[in-house]
Design a protein around this motif. Sequence first.
Motif, mmCIF file in Angstrom:
data_model
loop_
_atom_site.group_PDB
_atom_site.id
_atom_site.type_symbol
_atom_site.label_atom_id
_atom_site.label_comp_id
_atom_site.label_asym_id
_atom_site.label_seq_id
_atom_site.Cartn_x
_atom_site.Cartn_y
_atom_site.Cartn_z
ATOM 1 N N GLU A 59 48.035 38.933 32.300
ATOM 2 C CA GLU A 59 47.400 37.644 31.989
ATOM 3 C C GLU A 59 45.888 37.831 31.843
ATOM 4 O OE1 GLU A 59 48.816 34.384 34.440
ATOM 5 O OE2 GLU A 59 46.915 33.314 34.245
ATOM 6 N N ASN A 60 45.308 37.290 30.752
ATOM 7 C CA ASN A 60 43.868 37.453 30.508
ATOM 8 C C ASN A 60 43.382 36.309 29.608
ATOM 9 O OD1 ASN A 60 41.347 38.566 30.522
ATOM 10 N ND2 ASN A 60 41.804 40.225 29.074
ATOM 11 N N GLN A 82 64.973 39.257 37.242
ATOM 12 C CA GLN A 82 64.487 39.279 38.625
ATOM 13 C C GLN A 82 62.997 39.601 38.584
ATOM 14 O OE1 GLN A 82 66.752 40.858 42.015
ATOM 15 N NE2 GLN A 82 65.215 42.451 42.233
ATOM 16 N N THR A 83 62.190 38.790 39.223
ATOM 17 C CA THR A 83 60.748 39.028 39.205
ATOM 18 C C THR A 83 60.348 40.020 40.294
ATOM 19 O OG1 THR A 83 60.676 36.937 40.414
ATOM 20 C CG2 THR A 83 59.885 36.921 38.162
ATOM 21 N N ARG A 84 59.431 40.898 39.948
ATOM 22 C CA ARG A 84 58.806 41.794 40.931
ATOM 23 C C ARG A 84 57.300 41.603 40.793
ATOM 24 N NH1 ARG A 84 60.206 46.237 44.026
ATOM 25 N NH2 ARG A 84 62.322 45.905 43.262
ATOM 26 N N THR A 85 56.670 41.249 41.885
ATOM 27 C CA THR A 85 55.252 40.894 41.792
ATOM 28 C C THR A 85 54.355 41.983 42.353
ATOM 29 O OG1 THR A 85 55.387 39.737 43.900
ATOM 30 C CG2 THR A 85 55.697 38.428 41.908
ATOM 31 N N ILE A 86 53.190 42.077 41.746
ATOM 32 C CA ILE A 86 52.121 42.950 42.233
ATOM 33 C C ILE A 86 50.943 42.045 42.589
ATOM 34 C CG2 ILE A 86 50.459 44.740 41.580
ATOM 35 C CD1 ILE A 86 52.578 45.721 39.534
ATOM 36 N N ASP A 87 50.373 42.261 43.755
ATOM 37 C CA ASP A 87 49.170 41.513 44.126
ATOM 38 C C ASP A 87 47.962 42.320 43.652
ATOM 39 O OD1 ASP A 87 47.020 40.276 45.302
ATOM 40 O OD2 ASP A 87 48.057 39.883 47.186
ATOM 41 N N ALA A 88 47.358 41.874 42.557
ATOM 42 C CA ALA A 88 46.245 42.639 41.980
ATOM 43 C C ALA A 88 44.902 42.213 42.560
ATOM 44 C CB ALA A 88 46.230 42.487 40.463
ATOM 45 N N GLY A 89 44.902 41.202 43.384
ATOM 46 C CA GLY A 89 43.655 40.758 44.014
ATOM 47 C C GLY A 89 42.599 40.402 42.982
ATOM 48 N N GLU A 90 41.353 40.664 43.325
ATOM 49 C CA GLU A 90 40.217 40.309 42.467
ATOM 50 C C GLU A 90 40.290 40.994 41.099
ATOM 51 O OE1 GLU A 90 37.362 38.327 43.637
ATOM 52 O OE2 GLU A 90 39.092 37.804 44.890
ATOM 53 N N ARG A 91 40.945 42.131 41.084
ATOM 54 C CA ARG A 91 41.025 42.915 39.855
ATOM 55 C C ARG A 91 41.842 42.172 38.789
ATOM 56 N NH1 ARG A 91 43.273 47.144 37.393
ATOM 57 N NH2 ARG A 91 41.940 48.923 36.894
ATOM 58 N N CYS A 92 42.761 41.331 39.227
ATOM 59 C CA CYS A 92 43.554 40.449 38.361
ATOM 60 C C CYS A 92 44.621 41.171 37.535
ATOM 61 C CB CYS A 92 42.669 39.647 37.409
ATOM 62 S SG CYS A 92 41.600 38.500 38.275
ATOM 63 N N VAL A 93 44.340 42.387 37.171
ATOM 64 C CA VAL A 93 45.351 43.157 36.443
ATOM 65 C C VAL A 93 45.737 44.329 37.339
ATOM 66 C CG1 VAL A 93 43.641 44.572 35.224
ATOM 67 C CG2 VAL A 93 45.903 44.269 34.249
ATOM 68 N N ALA A 116 38.300 35.335 27.178
ATOM 69 C CA ALA A 116 38.073 36.704 27.641
ATOM 70 C C ALA A 116 37.279 37.480 26.596
ATOM 71 C CB ALA A 116 39.411 37.390 27.922
ATOM 72 N N ALA A 117 37.696 37.372 25.354
ATOM 73 C CA ALA A 117 37.041 38.131 24.280
ATOM 74 C C ALA A 117 35.563 37.763 24.175
ATOM 75 C CB ALA A 117 37.761 37.879 22.952
ATOM 76 N N VAL A 118 35.287 36.459 24.183
ATOM 77 C CA VAL A 118 33.899 36.007 24.064
ATOM 78 C C VAL A 118 33.084 36.480 25.271
ATOM 79 C CG1 VAL A 118 32.456 33.933 24.179
ATOM 80 C CG2 VAL A 118 34.363 34.062 22.543
ATOM 81 N N ALA A 119 33.661 36.364 26.456
ATOM 82 C CA ALA A 119 32.936 36.772 27.662
ATOM 83 C C ALA A 119 32.638 38.264 27.652
ATOM 84 C CB ALA A 119 33.747 36.401 28.907
ATOM 85 N N LEU A 120 33.583 39.018 27.110
ATOM 86 C CA LEU A 120 33.427 40.481 27.112
ATOM 87 C C LEU A 120 32.687 40.975 25.870
ATOM 88 C CD1 LEU A 120 37.087 41.225 28.245
ATOM 89 C CD2 LEU A 120 35.041 41.581 29.651
ATOM 90 N N GLY A 152 39.713 32.324 36.057
ATOM 91 C CA GLY A 152 39.295 32.528 34.672
ATOM 92 C C GLY A 152 38.667 33.890 34.442
ATOM 93 N N THR A 153 39.099 34.851 35.223
ATOM 94 C CA THR A 153 38.524 36.193 35.124
ATOM 95 C C THR A 153 38.795 36.828 33.764
ATOM 96 O OG1 THR A 153 39.271 36.353 37.410
ATOM 97 C CG2 THR A 153 38.329 38.358 36.404
ATOM 98 N N ALA A 154 37.723 37.362 33.161
ATOM 99 C CA ALA A 154 37.861 38.083 31.892
ATOM 100 C C ALA A 154 38.088 39.549 32.203
ATOM 101 C CB ALA A 154 36.604 37.908 31.060
ATOM 102 N N ILE A 155 39.245 40.040 31.831
ATOM 103 C CA ILE A 155 39.607 41.405 32.201
ATOM 104 C C ILE A 155 39.276 42.342 31.047
ATOM 105 C CG2 ILE A 155 41.525 42.875 32.884
ATOM 106 C CD1 ILE A 155 42.878 40.194 33.868
ATOM 107 N N PRO A 156 38.476 43.385 31.291
ATOM 108 C CA PRO A 156 38.095 44.301 30.218
ATOM 109 C C PRO A 156 39.315 44.915 29.527
ATOM 110 C CG PRO A 156 36.809 44.747 32.199
ATOM 111 C CD PRO A 156 37.859 43.736 32.573
ATOM 112 N N ALA A 157 39.180 45.127 28.235
ATOM 113 C CA ALA A 157 40.290 45.635 27.431
ATOM 114 C C ALA A 157 40.832 46.947 27.976
ATOM 115 C CB ALA A 157 39.846 45.806 25.983
ATOM 116 N N ASP A 158 39.959 47.794 28.508
ATOM 117 C CA ASP A 158 40.460 49.103 28.951
ATOM 118 C C ASP A 158 41.319 48.983 30.209
ATOM 119 O OD1 ASP A 158 38.379 48.447 30.624
ATOM 120 O OD2 ASP A 158 37.399 50.409 30.504
ATOM 121 N N ARG A 159 41.090 47.922 30.985
ATOM 122 C CA ARG A 159 41.912 47.737 32.175
ATOM 123 C C ARG A 159 43.326 47.274 31.778
ATOM 124 N NH1 ARG A 159 39.089 44.165 36.776
ATOM 125 N NH2 ARG A 159 37.177 45.341 36.369
ATOM 126 N N ILE A 160 43.366 46.404 30.775
ATOM 127 C CA ILE A 160 44.672 46.001 30.218
ATOM 128 C C ILE A 160 45.373 47.222 29.633
ATOM 129 C CG2 ILE A 160 45.774 44.656 28.373
ATOM 130 C CD1 ILE A 160 44.742 42.796 30.473
#
Lengths: 348, 348, 348, 348
Positions: free
Chosen positions: C142-143, C105-116, C182-186, C150-158
């Motif tokens: 997802e990152n 069963q899926t449970r979703t979170i709306d992370a908005g711009e933060r993506c994570v 993500a890695a290259v961008a960050l 195509g948002t690159a999410i910083p490692a600490d946020r993950i």
Amino acid sequence: METDEDTIDLRSDTVTTPSEAMREAARDAEVGDDVYRDDPTVNELERRAADAVGTEAALYVPSGTMANQIAVHVHTEPGQELLLERESHVYRWELAGAAKLSGTQTRTIDAGERCVPTPEAVHEGLVEEDLHRPGTGLLSLENTHNYRGGTAIPADRIAAAAEVARDAGVPVHLDGARVFNAAVALGVDASEIVAPVDTVTFCLSKGLGAPVGSIVAGDEAFVDEARRVRKLFGGGMRQAGMIAAPGLLALENIDRLADDHANAERLAAGLDALDGVSAPEPDTNIVVARTEDAGIAAADLVTACKDAGVGCVEFDEYTTRFTTHIDVDRDDVDAAIDRIGDVVAELA
Amino acid sequence: METDEDTIDLRSDTVTTPSEAMREAARDAEVGDDVYRDDPTVNELERRAADAVGTEAALYVPSGTMANQIAVHVHTEPGQELLLERESHVYRWELAGAAKLSGTQTRTIDAGERCVPTPEAVHEGLVEEDLHRPGTGLLSLENTHNYRGGTAIPADRIAAAAEVARDAGVPVHLDGARVFNAAVALGVDASEIVAPVDTVTFCLSKGLGAPVGSIVAGDEAFVDEARRVRKLFGGGMRQAGMIAAPGLLALENIDRLADDHANAERLAAGLDALDGVSAPEPDTNIVVARTEDAGIAAADLVTACKDAGVGCVEFDEYTTRFTTHIDVDRDDVDAAIDRIGDVVAELA
Amino acid sequence: METDEDTIDLRSDTVTTPSEAMREAARDAEVGDDVYRDDPTVNELERRAADAVGTEAALYVPSGTMANQIAVHVHTEPGQELLLERESHVYRWELAGAAKLSGTQTRTIDAGERCVPTPEAVHEGLVEEDLHRPGTGLLSLENTHNYRGGTAIPADRIAAAAEVARDAGVPVHLDGARVFNAAVALGVDASEIVAPVDTVTFCLSKGLGAPVGSIVAGDEAFVDEARRVRKLFGGGMRQAGMIAAPGLLALENIDRLADDHANAERLAAGLDALDGVSAPEPDTNIVVARTEDAGIAAADLVTACKDAGVGCVEFDEYTTRFTTHIDVDRDDVDAAIDRIGDVVAELA
Amino acid sequence: METDEDTIDLRSDTVTTPSEAMREAARDAEVGDDVYRDDPTVNELERRAADAVGTEAALYVPSGTMANQIAVHVHTEPGQELLLERESHVYRWELAGAAKLSGTQTRTIDAGERCVPTPEAVHEGLVEEDLHRPGTGLLSLENTHNYRGGTAIPADRIAAAAEVARDAGVPVHLDGARVFNAAVALGVDASEIVAPVDTVTFCLSKGLGAPVGSIVAGDEAFVDEARRVRKLFGGGMRQAGMIAAPGLLALENIDRLADDHANAERLAAGLDALDGVSAPEPDTNIVVARTEDAGIAAADLVTACKDAGVGCVEFDEYTTRFTTHIDVDRDDVDAAIDRIGDVVAELA
Ligand SMILES: [Ca+2]
Ligand SMILES: [Ca+2]
Ligand SMILES: [Ca+2]
Ligand SMILES: [Ca+2]
Ligand SMILES: [Ca+2]
Ligand SMILES: [Ca+2]
């Protein structure tokens, strides 16, 4: 089937109506919310049901199908194999629940008249998990075997089949919807038949005469998990004590199953004496009559019997099933033989 | 299996390595994103694959297992029965996908040496939907029949089985992983074998020698739905033209399967001549050798053969499978017979 | 999309065609039967893929969807919850595989711009198993985040999100289809982003330019189980080395993703300068343009762009996605801006 | 919960014990085998239940969970989406049955205080089937909304949400476990609330006071299919008339739900008057009290209340639910307020 004073209903032992004592018990039942485990009558029924088959614990559920499907669900993982007899109830009559609700692949053994697979057949049917093959997750047996004519299978034959599976680490379930019929026919305690298996289903609503309900029983850990699966399947009931109370009385009806067996034997003899009909002596309360020699299709026989006041069910093209139960006495049996005799004479 | 210059690898026709021409074709393939249906090489492969088996349309997928499971998924609904042969690949080797991914209940027919069920057996195996029973959703056949020894089943035998199902409104799938081996052995066009069924699977990566990929084919409506299920199962690939290009060449390898069959016949004769070994003359490229009389377990034979430079696989306690293919020539076969002869002499 | 010399295809980075070097590598690949684990090229790819993300082991599969669905299948049991972001690929674009193939069963979170999701949101989203509720079986992140641009999410946020789940005993999967973007961008190593999660998916066939294939990676025990599930889903391929060989070269394309990012930034600036169009500066290679102010529906924009020689895809009513990749250089970007500018001027 | 003469059990309206009249009705029920549709009492209950909500037909099942899961199963296909409110019973409390038993992917809408999604939210939540996305198979609403405090949702709000779905070809189910509470609170007939939806569940065993059972209702075609799914899930019962008879009396208890509502209003006012406790005026029979300001965790409040002779249940970290029902009168409410007041004073 429209109710008709006169009809002798031999379609199934599920058609029995509750006795006066059961009705009084329902009225007077002490109840609580069984989802919170607060129903004392259900709690007592579960304790006494466990005792009756010699297991640690038991769970009250709305039907035998749910009891069996809960067992499949608890014992297996999706993708494992379920090994069972080709004419077993779980395989034939439960709407493919084992595949649909539990994702198991069925593997069938044709046990023929023996009704329970030989140890060799079980050995051959067990599949070890490897990269290409799902392993066997459960062996399911049935006693008495309904479709093969209510056959009472000796405890040692169950034990021999179960031993092979358990030695391979595969659990064993017994669909004992009518396990007390087997016990009475064999002259043993049901717990002796159940001893070699892990879990067992039995029905309060068949020969034992309760209006509603079945039991699935096993050890505490199994029943804890079964309770959760019962909720998933929608089998959690509230003040269930009102139907559990007749179930408690049903457990006192075990010994009287002998009467049903005697009546079934009488019925089989009567039918077998008819020209073109063969009906072997039954082990328990299920009489299976073949009318191929008379050239009478089962579907036609069922319809004509219904008109003549006898309820029965088609099993196969030329096979018809008659079941004795608490609401049918010896006189009913004799009347049924007469009526069926007339029907056969007319149709043949 | 560690690659060894010297080893004659008869484990399967899946072990073939692509030819130089296939490698060049991969390098030079015109490609696009097949998920957008932009890959011209895949599109051409699908057209030519459909032609090869005489269907309206076809779909390229990563494996034969996916091809079969897509067919099961498209044809059936959860809870329906899947009727198939007891030793078929779909039942034995696909990790219970039919139950796990599609929720179908399997019903098996033991067709024995005949490999395809008789019309009577199909008739008996079909289940009509009623209140208690799931109806049959699909009949799945297999040609050649892998586990029973690469048997090439005549088109009319397939047709007879399929007709019974289709007359009852039940679709028929053919697992034709090696259908071209059957066609070549029988001297007919594959489309003749496929004509009486609804859908067919075949593999480019077995005897036809492609590195990767299988086909599932049927009418347009089936393939449209199959494309969606392929995505669900994760089989949608991007610039798949690079592996589809060798697949196009594989379709030109059909006629040369006759060499594999001749080699298999030679191998079987050689093995059967050994004391304690029996290996019946094969229809196609699969040789099944029994070593029970020599008292040699298949597991032991496989291990010893491997040490002696012959790859083979265990099928059963005393049954071992050897498969000929494009990378094995007549000299390899003779060498293999020698080596296996030595192994058997030592183990017996 | 019909191939047209002139078209600048910005629909996706999946449309890239393999380089000459990749084509040569395919031709020259050393291969074996990967189902028997005999393909040395696949074996090497799996080793090097694991190194690239810092895991013990890795598995080569036909698609990113299969990679993700294998992870869901291995980590969860049917009836458990899958916690993920509301616009994640696993939830939006994988045909409900998590429910259909794995029963979660899926449970979703709306992370908005933060993506994570924030740690608080993860905490709130985790469900403990009890009698009435399925527990959470997996947190999937997802990152880069595709649908949100195509948002690159910083490692600490993950790490922060993952820590909450893992502290609760819940494993964490990262859909890193574009984790190297993500890695290259960050400016970090991908292994830094992957360190806090249990398993990761990445695609060889997107920005890295391989024709086919994705990786799912984790510890040895996970990959062993994943290999089995790959077979169940039909993703086992034979001489897969021929497509794994370009995958090895794809792993050398990580650093050049910086060019795609620079091109995407240039494209976004050019589009944002258009009247009625807004296109925020992208983190990586995905440009998301809104045309609501211009009153241009995305569907119309996509059609008109196609006619004008620019491939793009509709994301939403007024949102269109443009993706840069190895086949698009700076001049192509400038040409695309010109063409899109003309289209917008005409449609507005 | 151990039964204690003195305890005022406000845990749920499921804890009610059957009245004397219901007990007599059970004893005297005319019964038959409902699996054969021979039980006249069940047949009458199903007819009268359909009338009560204005549908063509209805089916008696063991629990509200089974009623809802049958609706999901009949309306959807595996892989479709189930759109529902984030705090709905089907999503929160049914062990992920929608995913596990029916393979649907859930998509949730947070409707907040409104309890039913706005037409816009429904519109946004509907997903059209395409190559990548499963379409929406069912919209499920709930009235009264249990978890959000027994909110009675006006019929026009249900209609507005349902219209959007039905216009898109998506059927609508209403979990109306307490739909009669909604009807009484709103002063309308239940059939008015049910009119805009396709199917509805309601419980006989909650405020209406029956010991066991729920209803799922819709048109004839739906109920025919539902009957089959009930058997699959194991909900087929035999002489079910014995528990259906009290259900018939339960249907006469609709008007008296007004008393429960008045008692709940009195209870909420009493609790809200306590320092640190807030309890908004309830629509129906469910009182939700927040104790965050008092710094009292719900778990602690529940335990202390139990010791003080008041049954209640934890909903959230600081939220506790109290439910009025037929076994609780105005004096009980006043006593409960006193006891809870003492508990809060002690814990704060
Ligand atoms: Ca006779
Ligand atoms: Ca090959
Ligand atoms: Ca010989
Ligand atoms: Ca702008
Ligand atoms: Ca009640
Ligand atoms: Ca207050």
